[in-house]
Design a protein around this motif. Structure first.
Motif, PDB file in Angstrom:
ATOM      1  N   UNK A  96     -40.531  10.007  43.756  1.00 55.56           N
ATOM      2  CA  UNK A  96     -39.192  10.512  44.054  1.00 55.56           C
ATOM      3  C   UNK A  96     -38.224   9.477  44.611  1.00 55.56           C
ATOM      4  N   UNK A  97     -38.675   8.235  44.796  1.00 54.05           N
ATOM      5  CA  UNK A  97     -37.772   7.246  45.401  1.00 54.05           C
ATOM      6  C   UNK A  97     -37.503   6.033  44.532  1.00 54.05           C
ATOM      7  N   UNK A  98     -38.494   5.590  43.741  1.00 53.91           N
ATOM      8  CA  UNK A  98     -38.338   4.301  43.059  1.00 53.91           C
ATOM      9  C   UNK A  98     -37.261   4.352  41.979  1.00 53.91           C
ATOM     10  N   UNK A  99     -36.335   3.387  42.049  1.00 45.89           N
ATOM     11  CA  UNK A  99     -35.240   3.320  41.082  1.00 45.89           C
ATOM     12  C   UNK A  99     -35.379   2.124  40.142  1.00 45.89           C
ATOM     13  N   UNK A 100     -36.051   1.067  40.630  1.00 45.21           N
ATOM     14  CA  UNK A 100     -36.202  -0.135  39.804  1.00 45.21           C
ATOM     15  C   UNK A 100     -37.623  -0.652  39.899  1.00 45.21           C
ATOM     16  N   UNK A 101     -38.213  -0.921  38.728  1.00 46.72           N
ATOM     17  CA  UNK A 101     -39.550  -1.508  38.674  1.00 46.72           C
ATOM     18  C   UNK A 101     -39.480  -2.767  37.818  1.00 46.72           C
ATOM     19  N   UNK A 102     -39.792  -3.896  38.435  1.00 47.51           N
ATOM     20  CA  UNK A 102     -39.769  -5.176  37.739  1.00 47.51           C
ATOM     21  C   UNK A 102     -41.218  -5.608  37.566  1.00 47.51           C
ATOM     22  N   UNK A 103     -41.705  -5.544  36.334  1.00 47.43           N
ATOM     23  CA  UNK A 103     -43.129  -5.771  36.134  1.00 47.43           C
ATOM     24  C   UNK A 103     -43.377  -6.617  34.877  1.00 47.43           C
ATOM     25  N   UNK A 104     -42.433  -7.534  34.598  1.00 48.76           N
ATOM     26  CA  UNK A 104     -42.572  -8.435  33.460  1.00 48.76           C
ATOM     27  C   UNK A 104     -43.720  -9.424  33.688  1.00 48.76           C
ATOM     28  N   UNK A 105     -44.193 -10.004  32.601  1.00 49.52           N
ATOM     29  CA  UNK A 105     -45.281 -10.990  32.653  1.00 49.52           C
ATOM     30  C   UNK A 105     -46.515 -10.437  33.362  1.00 49.52           C
ATOM     31  N   UNK A 106     -47.031  -9.324  32.831  1.00 48.68           N
ATOM     32  CA  UNK A 106     -48.302  -8.772  33.277  1.00 48.68           C
ATOM     33  C   UNK A 106     -49.139  -8.483  32.037  1.00 48.68           C
ATOM     34  N   UNK A 107     -50.142  -7.628  32.171  1.00 43.86           N
ATOM     35  CA  UNK A 107     -51.082  -7.391  31.066  1.00 43.86           C
ATOM     36  C   UNK A 107     -51.092  -5.920  30.652  1.00 43.86           C
ATOM     37  N   UNK A 108     -49.940  -5.274  30.765  1.00 43.30           N
ATOM     38  CA  UNK A 108     -49.862  -3.834  30.506  1.00 43.30           C
ATOM     39  C   UNK A 108     -49.772  -3.553  29.007  1.00 43.30           C
ATOM     40  N   UNK A 109     -50.697  -2.737  28.504  1.00 43.33           N
ATOM     41  CA  UNK A 109     -50.607  -2.359  27.090  1.00 43.33           C
ATOM     42  C   UNK A 109     -50.401  -0.861  26.912  1.00 43.33           C
ATOM     43  N   UNK A 110     -50.650  -0.091  27.960  1.00 45.84           N
ATOM     44  CA  UNK A 110     -50.468   1.365  27.909  1.00 45.84           C
ATOM     45  C   UNK A 110     -49.383   1.759  28.903  1.00 45.84           C
ATOM     46  N   UNK A 111     -48.541   2.701  28.492  1.00 53.26           N
ATOM     47  CA  UNK A 111     -47.396   3.065  29.327  1.00 53.26           C
ATOM     48  C   UNK A 111     -47.711   4.280  30.209  1.00 53.26           C
ATOM     49  N   UNK A 112     -48.879   4.865  30.000  1.00 57.32           N
ATOM     50  CA  UNK A 112     -49.309   6.039  30.745  1.00 57.32           C
ATOM     51  C   UNK A 112     -49.138   5.822  32.262  1.00 57.32           C
ATOM     52  N   UNK A 113     -48.651   6.860  32.949  1.00 58.63           N
ATOM     53  CA  UNK A 113     -48.545   6.780  34.406  1.00 58.63           C
ATOM     54  C   UNK A 113     -47.149   6.471  34.898  1.00 58.63           C
ATOM     55  N   UNK A 170     -34.132   1.420  36.237  1.00 59.75           N
ATOM     56  CA  UNK A 170     -34.293   0.067  35.704  1.00 59.75           C
ATOM     57  C   UNK A 170     -35.775  -0.230  35.528  1.00 59.75           C
ATOM     58  N   UNK A 171     -36.150  -0.624  34.312  1.00 57.80           N
ATOM     59  CA  UNK A 171     -37.529  -1.019  34.047  1.00 57.80           C
ATOM     60  C   UNK A 171     -37.521  -2.351  33.314  1.00 57.80           C
ATOM     61  N   UNK A 172     -37.965  -3.382  34.019  1.00 65.21           N
ATOM     62  CA  UNK A 172     -38.088  -4.693  33.399  1.00 65.21           C
ATOM     63  C   UNK A 172     -39.567  -4.917  33.129  1.00 65.21           C
ATOM     64  N   UNK A 173     -39.962  -4.794  31.858  1.00 61.06           N
ATOM     65  CA  UNK A 173     -41.374  -4.986  31.521  1.00 61.06           C
ATOM     66  C   UNK A 173     -41.522  -5.898  30.301  1.00 61.06           C
ATOM     67  N   UNK A 174     -40.741  -6.974  30.285  1.00 57.55           N
ATOM     68  CA  UNK A 174     -40.863  -7.934  29.194  1.00 57.55           C
ATOM     69  C   UNK A 174     -42.214  -8.645  29.302  1.00 57.55           C
ATOM     70  N   UNK A 175     -42.624  -9.241  28.182  1.00 56.92           N
ATOM     71  CA  UNK A 175     -43.840 -10.061  28.174  1.00 56.92           C
ATOM     72  C   UNK A 175     -45.053  -9.351  28.749  1.00 56.92           C
ATOM     73  N   UNK A 176     -45.282  -8.133  28.238  1.00 58.51           N
ATOM     74  CA  UNK A 176     -46.528  -7.421  28.482  1.00 58.51           C
ATOM     75  C   UNK A 176     -47.218  -7.271  27.123  1.00 58.51           C
ATOM     76  N   UNK A 177     -48.104  -6.285  26.993  1.00 59.86           N
ATOM     77  CA  UNK A 177     -48.931  -6.216  25.785  1.00 59.86           C
ATOM     78  C   UNK A 177     -48.782  -4.919  24.990  1.00 59.86           C
ATOM     79  N   UNK A 178     -47.635  -4.233  25.160  1.00 59.98           N
ATOM     80  CA  UNK A 178     -47.444  -2.962  24.450  1.00 59.98           C
ATOM     81  C   UNK A 178     -47.231  -3.238  22.961  1.00 59.98           C
ATOM     82  N   UNK A 179     -48.082  -2.618  22.119  1.00 60.12           N
ATOM     83  CA  UNK A 179     -48.024  -2.903  20.691  1.00 60.12           C
ATOM     84  C   UNK A 179     -47.561  -1.723  19.848  1.00 60.12           C
TER      85      UNK A 179
END
Length: 189
Positions: free
Chosen positions: A94-111, A120-129
């Motif tokens: 209920x509080x988070x407005x921005x998540x910056x999580x670029x350059x990680x190993x995320x391939x699933x968006x679940x959760x 705002x969602x910055x998730x560049x350079x992850x592994x979503x295919x």
């Protein structure tokens, strides 16, 4: 055993010494690029209950955890770590407005859909295919700004097709990969 690691508690102590301030009162706490790196988000996060912006980027964190005490957190920066999944974000629903999580190993968006206020969602350079994974972002009803370059899905899609598809799927989006979303009224039909 390598160079050891920094705990969040140690990093906070260092932060207090550097800033000559109490972490418990701080609204912004930047613990990025610690040396040796932080490997774990632990219960010491309870020491910064007033924090609105927390950065733990450029460390060696593998899991998002222990966020329950951060009742005021609006911006969380976890770029350049080893995070594989969005699990652990529930306390920020209920509080988070921005998540910056670029350059990680995320391939699933679940959760991620628990974040009802996420703009705002910055998730560049992850592994979503797959589009199937991408489509889960449709559950973020407040999303305005998305950075997704550098994911295999982005790389595999022609730019014009990419922008058109994403804008169709995410009608609230105002900015995609750093560029303003310009929608034709005719496209809305």
């Amino acid at each position: 055993m390598g160079v050891g690691k920094t705990t969040i508690k140690e990093a906070l102590k260092r932060w207090e010494e550097t800033h000559n301030a109490s972490a418990a009162e701080a609204k912004e706490v930047l613990l990025y690029f610690q040396w040796p790196p932080i490997e774990k988000m632990d219960n010491s996060l309870a020491l910064i209950p007033k924090c609105e912006k927390l950065s733990l980027s450029t460390n060696m964190i593998e899991k998002i955890a222990c966020l329950a005490p951060l009742k005021n957190l609006k911006i969380l920066s976890l770029g350049r770590n080893y995070i594989k999944a969005f699990t652990g974000l529930e306390p920020l629903a209920d509080t988070l407005e921005e998540l910056w999580i670029s350059y990680n190993l995320i391939d699933k968006v679940k959760g991620i859909s628990v974040l009802k206020k996420l703009k705002v969602l910055y998730m560049s350079n992850n592994l979503v295919k797959e589009w199937g994974e991408f489509n889960k972002l449709q559950e973020l009803l407040s999303l305005e700004d998305l950075l997704f370059v550098g994911n295999p899905l982005y790389e595999a899609t022609e730019e014009a097709v990419w922008r058109a598809e994403v804008m169709k799927k995410l009608p609230t989006l105002q900015k995609l990969d750093g560029e303003t979303c310009i929608r034709d009224v005719a496209d809305e039909e």
